[in-house]
Design an enzyme around this catalytic site. Structure first.
Site, PDB file in Angstrom:
ATOM      1  N   HIS A 142       0.655  -1.248   0.026  1.00  0.00           N
ATOM      2  CA  HIS A 142      -0.105  -0.183   0.048  1.00  0.00           C
ATOM      3  C   HIS A 142       0.706   1.259  -0.090  1.00  0.00           C
ATOM      4  O   HIS A 142       0.360   2.328   0.733  1.00  0.00           O
ATOM      5  CB  HIS A 142      -0.854  -0.030   1.068  1.00  0.00           C
ATOM      6  CG  HIS A 142      -2.210  -0.995   1.128  1.00  0.00           C
ATOM      7  ND1 HIS A 142      -2.494  -1.561  -0.169  1.00  0.00           N
ATOM      8  CD2 HIS A 142      -2.947  -1.663   2.056  1.00  0.00           C
ATOM      9  CE1 HIS A 142      -3.534  -2.497   0.102  1.00  0.00           C
ATOM     10  NE2 HIS A 142      -3.735  -2.557   1.335  1.00  0.00           N
ATOM     11  N   HIS A 213      -9.681   2.200   0.369  1.00  0.00           N
ATOM     12  CA  HIS A 213      -9.822   1.427   1.367  1.00  0.00           C
ATOM     13  C   HIS A 213     -10.702   1.515   2.301  1.00  0.00           C
ATOM     14  O   HIS A 213     -10.520   1.330   3.556  1.00  0.00           O
ATOM     15  CB  HIS A 213      -8.341   1.262   1.755  1.00  0.00           C
ATOM     16  CG  HIS A 213      -7.983  -0.287   2.356  1.00  0.00           C
ATOM     17  ND1 HIS A 213      -8.336  -0.658   3.433  1.00  0.00           N
ATOM     18  CD2 HIS A 213      -6.890  -0.806   2.024  1.00  0.00           C
ATOM     19  CE1 HIS A 213      -7.855  -1.841   3.628  1.00  0.00           C
ATOM     20  NE2 HIS A 213      -6.908  -2.193   2.710  1.00  0.00           N
ATOM     21  N   GLU A 349     -11.640  -3.376  -2.736  1.00  0.00           N
ATOM     22  CA  GLU A 349     -10.561  -2.568  -3.316  1.00  0.00           C
ATOM     23  C   GLU A 349     -10.477  -2.849  -4.886  1.00  0.00           C
ATOM     24  O   GLU A 349      -9.751  -3.850  -5.311  1.00  0.00           O
ATOM     25  CB  GLU A 349      -9.541  -2.869  -2.703  1.00  0.00           C
ATOM     26  CG  GLU A 349      -9.253  -2.772  -1.146  1.00  0.00           C
ATOM     27  CD  GLU A 349      -8.229  -3.393  -0.464  1.00  0.00           C
ATOM     28  OE1 GLU A 349      -6.853  -2.893  -0.739  1.00  0.00           O
ATOM     29  OE2 GLU A 349      -8.574  -4.166   0.499  1.00  0.00           O
TER      30      GLU A 349
HETATM   31  C1  GLA Z   1      -5.489  -4.889   2.493  1.00  0.00           C
HETATM   32  C2  GLA Z   1      -4.444  -6.088   2.213  1.00  0.00           C
HETATM   33  C3  GLA Z   1      -4.759  -6.818   3.800  1.00  0.00           C
HETATM   34  C4  GLA Z   1      -4.416  -5.929   4.781  1.00  0.00           C
HETATM   35  C5  GLA Z   1      -5.266  -5.029   4.746  1.00  0.00           C
HETATM   36  C6  GLA Z   1      -4.814  -3.662   5.789  1.00  0.00           C
HETATM   37  O1  GLA Z   1      -6.785  -4.992   2.037  1.00  0.00           O
HETATM   38  O2  GLA Z   1      -4.745  -6.897   1.332  1.00  0.00           O
HETATM   39  O3  GLA Z   1      -3.733  -7.953   3.806  1.00  0.00           O
HETATM   40  O4  GLA Z   1      -2.980  -5.636   4.871  1.00  0.00           O
HETATM   41  O5  GLA Z   1      -4.948  -4.140   3.590  1.00  0.00           O
HETATM   42  O6  GLA Z   1      -4.948  -4.333   7.044  1.00  0.00           O
END
Ligand code: GLA
Length: 384
Positions: A142, A213, A349
Site C-alpha cells: 500500500h 480502502h 478494493e
Molecule cells: C489490504 C490487504 C490486507 C491488509 C489490509 C490492511 O486490503 O490486502 O492484507 O493488509 O489491507 O490491514
C-alpha cells in the site's frame, strides 16, 4: 453549539452561503431542486506539527451523507438508509483525527502509489531496479511507510456533490520514480452512488495502482461482524498467493473452491474451510479477476440481510481485492466506542493485480510520460 460553514450547491440555485446548525440540515423546508447536494466543512483537528485537517460533508437530496478529510483523502463517514429508511454509518473509522494518525489499517483511505503488495519491495523499469519499503512481512504494501493514505490532499469543490482531491507525489517519494500528479474525485450523486475517478500523470516512467480502502459494515454502526453479509463477485478466476500474500503468477478457476462467489453466498459460509489459500491469508484477502476490458463493469454486490442494505461495485479495473477484515482483532476502538473485532468490516478494493510490476503476464501498471492514468469505480447504495 458550533456554527458550521454551510455551502449549498444546486443546479438551479447555484452557489450560496449561509450559516446554520447541523441539526437543521435534514429539516430544511425550502423547495428542493432536482439536483441538490450540499457541502459542509468543519475542522477535524490538527496534526502534531500543527497542520489543520478539515472534514467535508456531502449530503444528497435523499439525505445520504459522506464525509471526507484532506488527510489521506479518508472517507470518515458514509450514512445510508436501511430498508426502513433509518440512516446509519456503514464505514469503519474513528471519531477524531488522533485515531487516523495512529497505526490504522487504512480505514477509508486513498491507497497509492501502489495499492496492494509488491514482492520483496523491488521492481525493475528499463533495466533499473527500484527498492521500496518492505513494510509487510518483507513485502511492500500500500505505497510504503508514508503512502497516499498519510499525506495531505488539496480538496476543492468541483461541482454539485463533487470533491476534487489533488496531490503531487515527488520523484523518488517512498522509492517510486517520477513526479506524479494525482487527482481523485469523489462524487455523491442523487442516485445514491459514490463515483470515484482516479487520474495520474508522470514525468518519468513509473508504476501506479490507486484504490480506495473503505471498510464496509452494512449492518449500520458496525453492530456485528460481516460474516452474514452475502457477496457476489462477478469473476471466474482469482489470483492465488503464497504464504506472504504475493501472487504465484497463476490465475485459478474459482469453480469448486470457496472462492466461487458467482452466486450470492454468505461470506461466513466457507471462510473457515480447509483450503490452503484461506489458510495463507487467514480468510478472504485475495484479488478476483474481472474482465480485462477497460469499460466499466459490474464487479461485486454485497448485502446485509437484517438492514436490507446493498452495495454494488462497478469498475474499469481488471481486479477487485476482497478483504474480509481478517486482521481486525478487537484492538481498535472505533467510532462511537465500537470495538472492531475480527471481521467487523470488509473492503472491496478495485485495482490492478498485486505484484503486477514483477508479473509479466498480468495487466501492466506502468505509466509513461505523456500517458494519462484514468480509472473509474462506482459504489451504488440501495436496499432490498
Ligand atoms: C489490504 C490487504 C490486507 C491488509 C489490509 C490492511 O486490503 O490486502 O492484507 O493488509 O489491507 O490491514
Amino acid at each position: 453549539m458550533k456554527n458550521y460553514l454551510y455551502i449549498v450547491i444546486g443546479s438551479v440555485c447555484g452557489l450560496l452561503l449561509a450559516s446554520c446548525r447541523p441539526d437543521q440540515k435534514q429539516t430544511e423546508s425550502t423547495p428542493q431542486p432536482d439536483t441538490m447536494v450540499t457541502t459542509a466543512t468543519k475542522p477535524f483537528g490538527k496534526t502534531a506539527d500543527g497542520k489543520e485537517v478539515t472534514e467535508y460533508t456531502l449530503t444528497n437530496k435523499n439525505g445520504v451523507t459522506m464525509s471526507v478529510i484532506n488527510y489521506g483523502g479518508i472517507i470518515t463517514r458514509l450514512s445510508t438508509p436501511d430498508k426502513n429508511g433509518v440512516f446509519e454509518d456503514i464505514v469503519l473509522g474513528y471519531d477524531s483525527l488522533s485515531g487516523y494518525l495512529k497505526e490504522t489499517p487504512y480505514f477509508g483511505a486513498i491507497v497509492g502509489r501502489y495499492g496492494n503488495r509488491i514482492a520483496n519491495g523491488k521492481f525493475t523499469l528499463d533495466g533499473q531496479t527500484y527498492s521500496l519499503a518492505q513494510n509487510n512481512n518483507g513485502q511492500h504494501l500500500h505505497g510504503g511507510l508514508k503512502g497516499f493514505d498519510k499525506v495531505f490532499w488539496t480538496i476543492e469543490q468541483a461541482g454539485p456533490g463533487k470533491l476534487r482531491l489533488t496531490y503531487v507525489s515527488n520523484d523518488m517519494e517512498e522509492g517510486y520514480p517520477g513526479n506524479l500528479n494525482v487527482e481523485v474525485t469523489y462524487e455523491l450523486t442523487d442516485d445514491n452512488e459514490l463515483k470515484i475517478a482516479y487520474t495520474a500523470t508522470t514525468d518519468k516512467k513509473t508504476i501506479v495502482n490507486l484504490t480506495q480502502h473503505s471498510y464496509f459494515n452494512l449492518s449500520g454502526n458496525a453492530k456485528r461482524d460481516i460474516l452474514d453479509h452475502a457477496l457476489t463477485l462477478y469473476a471466474d478466476k482469482f489470483v492465488p498467493v503464497t504464504n506472504v500474500l504475493i501472487p504465484t503468477g497463476k490465475l485459478n478457476d474459482v469453480a469448486g473452491t470457496p472462492f466461487d462467489f458467482r452466486k450470492e453466498t454468505a461470506i461466513g459460509l466457507r471462510t473457515n474451510d480447509k483450503d490452503q489459500q484461506l489458510e495463507f491469508a487467514g480468510g478472504y484477502d485475495h484479488c478476483w479477476v474481472l474482465s480485462s476490458s477497460d469499460s466499466i463493469k459490474h464487479a461485486a454486490t454485497v448485502s446485509e440481510p437484517v438492514s436490507g442494505r446493498v452495495v454494488d461495485v462497478y469498475t474499469t479495473e481488471p481486479g477487485i481485492q476482497f478483504y474480509a477484515g481478517n486482521f481486525l482483532d478487537g484492538s481498535i476502538t472505533g467510532k462511537q466506542g465500537v470495538v472492531y473485532k475480527h471481521r467487523y468490516g470488509l473492503c472491496l478494493e478495485t485495482e490492478h493485480f498485486p505484484d503486477s510490476p514483477n508479473q509479466k503476464s498480468f495487466p501492466s501498471t506502468e505509466l509513461k510520460p505523456g500517458e494519462v492514468y484514468k480509472t473509474y469505480t462506482t459504489y451504488k447504495f440501495s436496499v432490498r
